[in-house]
Design a protein around this motif. Structure first.
Motif, PDB file in Angstrom:
ATOM      1  N   ALA A 194       0.827  -1.220   0.000  1.00 36.51           N
ATOM      2  CA  ALA A 194       0.000   0.000   0.000  1.00 36.51           C
ATOM      3  C   ALA A 194       0.853   1.259   0.000  1.00 36.51           C
ATOM      4  O   ALA A 194       0.583   2.212  -0.746  1.00 36.51           O
ATOM      5  CB  ALA A 194      -0.936  -0.013   1.199  1.00 36.51           C
ATOM      6  N   SER A 195       1.900   1.278   0.830  1.00 31.99           N
ATOM      7  CA  SER A 195       2.735   2.489   0.887  1.00 31.99           C
ATOM      8  C   SER A 195       3.509   2.689  -0.405  1.00 31.99           C
ATOM      9  O   SER A 195       3.700   3.825  -0.864  1.00 31.99           O
ATOM     10  CB  SER A 195       3.683   2.436   2.087  1.00 31.99           C
ATOM     11  OG  SER A 195       4.618   1.375   1.971  1.00 31.99           O
ATOM     12  N   LEU A 196       3.948   1.602  -1.040  1.00 26.00           N
ATOM     13  CA  LEU A 196       4.681   1.730  -2.295  1.00 26.00           C
ATOM     14  C   LEU A 196       3.764   2.212  -3.416  1.00 26.00           C
ATOM     15  O   LEU A 196       4.179   3.024  -4.256  1.00 26.00           O
ATOM     16  CB  LEU A 196       5.329   0.395  -2.668  1.00 26.00           C
ATOM     17  CG  LEU A 196       6.196   0.407  -3.936  1.00 26.00           C
ATOM     18  CD1 LEU A 196       7.272   1.492  -3.874  1.00 26.00           C
ATOM     19  CD2 LEU A 196       6.837  -0.959  -4.157  1.00 26.00           C
ATOM     20  N   LYS A 197       2.535   1.746  -3.432  1.00 18.12           N
ATOM     21  CA  LYS A 197       1.580   2.243  -4.426  1.00 18.12           C
ATOM     22  C   LYS A 197       1.447   3.764  -4.312  1.00 18.12           C
ATOM     23  O   LYS A 197       1.460   4.485  -5.324  1.00 18.12           O
ATOM     24  CB  LYS A 197       0.214   1.594  -4.229  1.00 18.12           C
ATOM     25  CG  LYS A 197       0.112   0.156  -4.696  1.00 18.12           C
ATOM     26  CD  LYS A 197      -1.295  -0.378  -4.427  1.00 18.12           C
ATOM     27  CE  LYS A 197      -1.470  -1.807  -4.914  1.00 18.12           C
ATOM     28  NZ  LYS A 197      -2.826  -2.325  -4.625  1.00 18.12           N
ATOM     29  N   GLY A 198       1.317   4.252  -3.083  1.00 19.59           N
ATOM     30  CA  GLY A 198       1.189   5.694  -2.871  1.00 19.59           C
ATOM     31  C   GLY A 198       2.404   6.457  -3.348  1.00 19.59           C
ATOM     32  O   GLY A 198       2.284   7.509  -3.998  1.00 19.59           O
ATOM     33  N   ARG A 199       3.605   5.939  -3.063  1.00 15.70           N
ATOM     34  CA  ARG A 199       4.834   6.626  -3.467  1.00 15.70           C
ATOM     35  C   ARG A 199       5.014   6.590  -4.991  1.00 15.70           C
ATOM     36  O   ARG A 199       5.534   7.541  -5.576  1.00 15.70           O
ATOM     37  CB  ARG A 199       6.034   5.992  -2.776  1.00 15.70           C
ATOM     38  CG  ARG A 199       6.021   6.136  -1.265  1.00 15.70           C
ATOM     39  CD  ARG A 199       6.071   7.609  -0.819  1.00 15.70           C
ATOM     40  NE  ARG A 199       5.923   7.742   0.614  1.00 15.70           N
ATOM     41  CZ  ARG A 199       6.911   7.684   1.491  1.00 15.70           C
ATOM     42  NH1 ARG A 199       8.149   7.473   1.079  1.00 15.70           N
ATOM     43  NH2 ARG A 199       6.686   7.815   2.779  1.00 15.70           N
ATOM     44  N   LEU A 200       4.610   5.498  -5.618  1.00 13.97           N
ATOM     45  CA  LEU A 200       4.699   5.424  -7.077  1.00 13.97           C
ATOM     46  C   LEU A 200       3.795   6.468  -7.733  1.00 13.97           C
ATOM     47  O   LEU A 200       4.200   7.147  -8.686  1.00 13.97           O
ATOM     48  CB  LEU A 200       4.318   4.018  -7.562  1.00 13.97           C
ATOM     49  CG  LEU A 200       5.378   2.930  -7.357  1.00 13.97           C
ATOM     50  CD1 LEU A 200       4.769   1.553  -7.556  1.00 13.97           C
ATOM     51  CD2 LEU A 200       6.554   3.127  -8.326  1.00 13.97           C
ATOM     52  N   ARG A 201       2.596   6.604  -7.197  1.00 15.58           N
ATOM     53  CA  ARG A 201       1.682   7.591  -7.765  1.00 15.58           C
ATOM     54  C   ARG A 201       2.222   9.014  -7.564  1.00 15.58           C
ATOM     55  O   ARG A 201       2.170   9.851  -8.468  1.00 15.58           O
ATOM     56  CB  ARG A 201       0.304   7.444  -7.124  1.00 15.58           C
ATOM     57  CG  ARG A 201      -0.738   8.339  -7.764  1.00 15.58           C
ATOM     58  CD  ARG A 201      -2.094   8.162  -7.127  1.00 15.58           C
ATOM     59  NE  ARG A 201      -3.044   9.083  -7.709  1.00 15.58           N
ATOM     60  CZ  ARG A 201      -4.273   9.277  -7.236  1.00 15.58           C
ATOM     61  NH1 ARG A 201      -4.678   8.603  -6.186  1.00 15.58           N
ATOM     62  NH2 ARG A 201      -5.077  10.137  -7.821  1.00 15.58           N
ATOM     63  N   GLU A 202       2.763   9.277  -6.389  1.00 11.05           N
ATOM     64  CA  GLU A 202       3.330  10.608  -6.119  1.00 11.05           C
ATOM     65  C   GLU A 202       4.524  10.898  -7.037  1.00 11.05           C
ATOM     66  O   GLU A 202       4.648  11.997  -7.595  1.00 11.05           O
ATOM     67  CB  GLU A 202       3.769  10.696  -4.655  1.00 11.05           C
ATOM     68  CG  GLU A 202       2.616  10.714  -3.662  1.00 11.05           C
ATOM     69  CD  GLU A 202       3.106  10.594  -2.226  1.00 11.05           C
ATOM     70  OE1 GLU A 202       4.338  10.702  -2.022  1.00 11.05           O
ATOM     71  OE2 GLU A 202       2.269  10.384  -1.335  1.00 11.05           O
ATOM     72  N   ALA A 203       5.414   9.913  -7.197  1.00  8.97           N
ATOM     73  CA  ALA A 203       6.594  10.095  -8.044  1.00  8.97           C
ATOM     74  C   ALA A 203       6.190  10.274  -9.504  1.00  8.97           C
ATOM     75  O   ALA A 203       6.820  11.054 -10.242  1.00  8.97           O
ATOM     76  CB  ALA A 203       7.527   8.895  -7.893  1.00  8.97           C
ATOM     77  N   PHE A 204       5.158   9.582  -9.930  1.00  6.94           N
ATOM     78  CA  PHE A 204       4.638   9.698 -11.295  1.00  6.94           C
ATOM     79  C   PHE A 204       4.250  11.144 -11.592  1.00  6.94           C
ATOM     80  O   PHE A 204       4.682  11.735 -12.588  1.00  6.94           O
ATOM     81  CB  PHE A 204       3.439   8.761 -11.424  1.00  6.94           C
ATOM     82  CG  PHE A 204       2.822   8.659 -12.792  1.00  6.94           C
ATOM     83  CD1 PHE A 204       3.608   8.578 -13.929  1.00  6.94           C
ATOM     84  CD2 PHE A 204       1.434   8.609 -12.919  1.00  6.94           C
ATOM     85  CE1 PHE A 204       3.022   8.452 -15.194  1.00  6.94           C
ATOM     86  CE2 PHE A 204       0.851   8.489 -14.164  1.00  6.94           C
ATOM     87  CZ  PHE A 204       1.633   8.415 -15.302  1.00  6.94           C
ATOM     88  N   GLY A 205       3.447  11.726 -10.719  1.00  7.96           N
ATOM     89  CA  GLY A 205       3.027  13.108 -10.913  1.00  7.96           C
ATOM     90  C   GLY A 205       4.176  14.088 -10.800  1.00  7.96           C
ATOM     91  O   GLY A 205       4.290  15.041 -11.585  1.00  7.96           O
ATOM     92  N   SER A 206       5.060  13.861  -9.832  1.00  2.00           N
ATOM     93  CA  SER A 206       6.169  14.778  -9.594  1.00  2.00           C
ATOM     94  C   SER A 206       7.142  14.821 -10.764  1.00  2.00           C
ATOM     95  O   SER A 206       7.553  15.897 -11.223  1.00  2.00           O
ATOM     96  CB  SER A 206       6.909  14.372  -8.314  1.00  2.00           C
ATOM     97  OG  SER A 206       8.067  15.147  -8.125  1.00  2.00           O
ATOM     98  N   LEU A 207       7.533  13.656 -11.282  1.00  3.46           N
ATOM     99  CA  LEU A 207       8.537  13.605 -12.331  1.00  3.46           C
ATOM    100  C   LEU A 207       7.996  14.021 -13.695  1.00  3.46           C
ATOM    101  O   LEU A 207       8.767  14.465 -14.553  1.00  3.46           O
ATOM    102  CB  LEU A 207       9.150  12.205 -12.401  1.00  3.46           C
ATOM    103  CG  LEU A 207      10.089  11.880 -11.238  1.00  3.46           C
ATOM    104  CD1 LEU A 207      10.420  10.405 -11.195  1.00  3.46           C
ATOM    105  CD2 LEU A 207      11.377  12.690 -11.343  1.00  3.46           C
ATOM    106  N   TYR A 208       6.700  13.885 -13.900  1.00  8.78           N
ATOM    107  CA  TYR A 208       6.111  14.325 -15.164  1.00  8.78           C
ATOM    108  C   TYR A 208       5.529  15.730 -15.057  1.00  8.78           C
ATOM    109  O   TYR A 208       5.146  16.327 -16.069  1.00  8.78           O
ATOM    110  CB  TYR A 208       5.034  13.344 -15.625  1.00  8.78           C
ATOM    111  CG  TYR A 208       5.592  12.099 -16.289  1.00  8.78           C
ATOM    112  CD1 TYR A 208       5.666  11.997 -17.673  1.00  8.78           C
ATOM    113  CD2 TYR A 208       6.051  11.021 -15.533  1.00  8.78           C
ATOM    114  CE1 TYR A 208       6.170  10.859 -18.286  1.00  8.78           C
ATOM    115  CE2 TYR A 208       6.561   9.884 -16.136  1.00  8.78           C
ATOM    116  CZ  TYR A 208       6.621   9.802 -17.517  1.00  8.78           C
ATOM    117  OH  TYR A 208       7.136   8.675 -18.119  1.00  8.78           O
ATOM    118  N   GLY A 209       5.437  16.256 -13.825  1.00 11.56           N
ATOM    119  CA  GLY A 209       4.991  17.625 -13.630  1.00 11.56           C
ATOM    120  C   GLY A 209       3.536  17.884 -13.970  1.00 11.56           C
ATOM    121  O   GLY A 209       3.189  18.987 -14.407  1.00 11.56           O
TER     122      GLY A 209
END
Length: 330
Positions: A195-210
């Motif tokens: 669950a925590s990794l899913k959340g971090r993946l989604r956050e990193a997705f938005g952050s790195l693509y802006g």
């Protein structure tokens, strides 16, 4: 140019449903979109598109013990999935497809747990030299996907029980077992969960693509037929025939096994099995072997490097296959 980020998370653990969703998302991709799809399979061995399931997996044992065999669209090798594994897929247009950028999302998410991952070769993510993620790739028209595994708390004993790994593959990597070259991420970061990794993946997705990340609704009814395809015996186990000649070799890019049926001096059926990442070369080569006289020279004649490269196929791979056929001396 990517102008919309979308996120979909499967709630089921059936590999045939999850693979159908993946293909459905690919088929319905719109221009400018990039989709991050997260999914898990329960007690499943997933093989590459062109692999021989009987060589890669102890199929009878797996199925007797309630597991499932599944075949994906992409090339590459066999992997074991359970609920200690998280799968990710990035789906986008060909113009926007960037494996390094996509993997940077995975690396950023893991770094948030104080893990230091590294890219290894073409398709692995490692930590301290041990593999925690393998990746494979698929293209259909102008749409592409890149998917991979993340080992969190995979049952290594079951993985080794069901996967029938060729010792030659391990020897080529300088290790003596699957267990010795893989690592569960939870052993490195006790606070890491699916669950925590899913959340971090989604956050990193938005952050790195802006861009903001929007949730996708469940795929439509079009996935039902695809689920039937993935569950069908013909797709899972592959076709069989009464082949009279078979030869194989392992190359730096993967293994290849060529089976031929010969009648009245001509090849009437050809079946190639391979764990090469480039899945497209197999049907291309099979088609060029059909109908040829059964001689090494005749079989190799149409396996032309430059013709393969026109189709986006690795010409050096075709050169290796051509040499393998010529060496048989038919």
């Amino acid at each position: 140019m990517i102008n919309k980020l979308l996120y979909y998370e499967s709630e089921g653990f059936n590999p045939y449903f999850n693979l159908a969703v993946e293909e459905c998302l690919l088929n319905n991709l719109n221009e400018g979109e990039c989709i991050l799809y997260l999914w898990q399979n329960q007690n499943t061995v997933v093989i590459g598109r062109n692999q021989n399931c009987w060589k890669e997996c102890r199929v009878s044992l797996l199925e007797e013990e309630g597991g499932r065999l599944a075949r994906r669209l992409s090339g590459g090798g066999a992997v074991y999935h359970d609920l200690g594994n998280l799968n990710f897929t990035f789906i986008t247009g060909r113009k926007d497809y960037d494996v390094a950028r996509q993997l940077s999302v995975v690396i950023r998410a893991l770094e948030d747990f104080r893990i230091s991952p590294e890219l290894s070769g073409r398709n692995d993510v490692t930590v301290g030299g041990r593999k925690c993620s393998g990746n494979a790739f698929y293209r259909q028209g102008d749409s592409c996907y890149h998917h991979g595994t993340l080992l969190l708390e995979v049952d290594m004993a079951r993985m080794m029980r069901y996967l029938a790994v060729d010792p030659g593959k391990l020897a080529a990597k300088g290790v003596d077992s699957v267990r010795s070259r893989t690592v569960n991420l939870c052993s490195l970061a006790p606070d890491l969960t699916v669950a925590s990794l899913k959340g971090r993946l989604r956050e990193a997705f938005g952050s790195l693509y802006g861009l903001p990340v929007d949730r996708l609704p469940a795929p439509g009814a079009g996935g039902a037929g695809l689920e039937e395809k993935y569950a069908s015996p013909r797709w899972k186990y592959g076709r069989t025939a009464d082949f009279s000649h078979r030869f194989s070799r392992r190359f730096p890019w993967g293994d290849a096994e060529i089976s031929l049926k010969v009648e009245e001096g001509r090849v009437t059926d050809a079946l190639i099995r391979s764990d090469a990442m480039d899945f497209r070369w197999v049907p291309w080569a099979e088609q060029r072997l059909l109908g040829r006289y059964f001689s090494s020279a005749a079989l190799a004649r149409d396996l032309i490097k430059r013709e393969a490269e026109k189709e986006g196929i690795d010409g050096l791979l075709i050169t290796d296959i051509r040499s393998l056929i010529l060496e048989q001396g038919f």
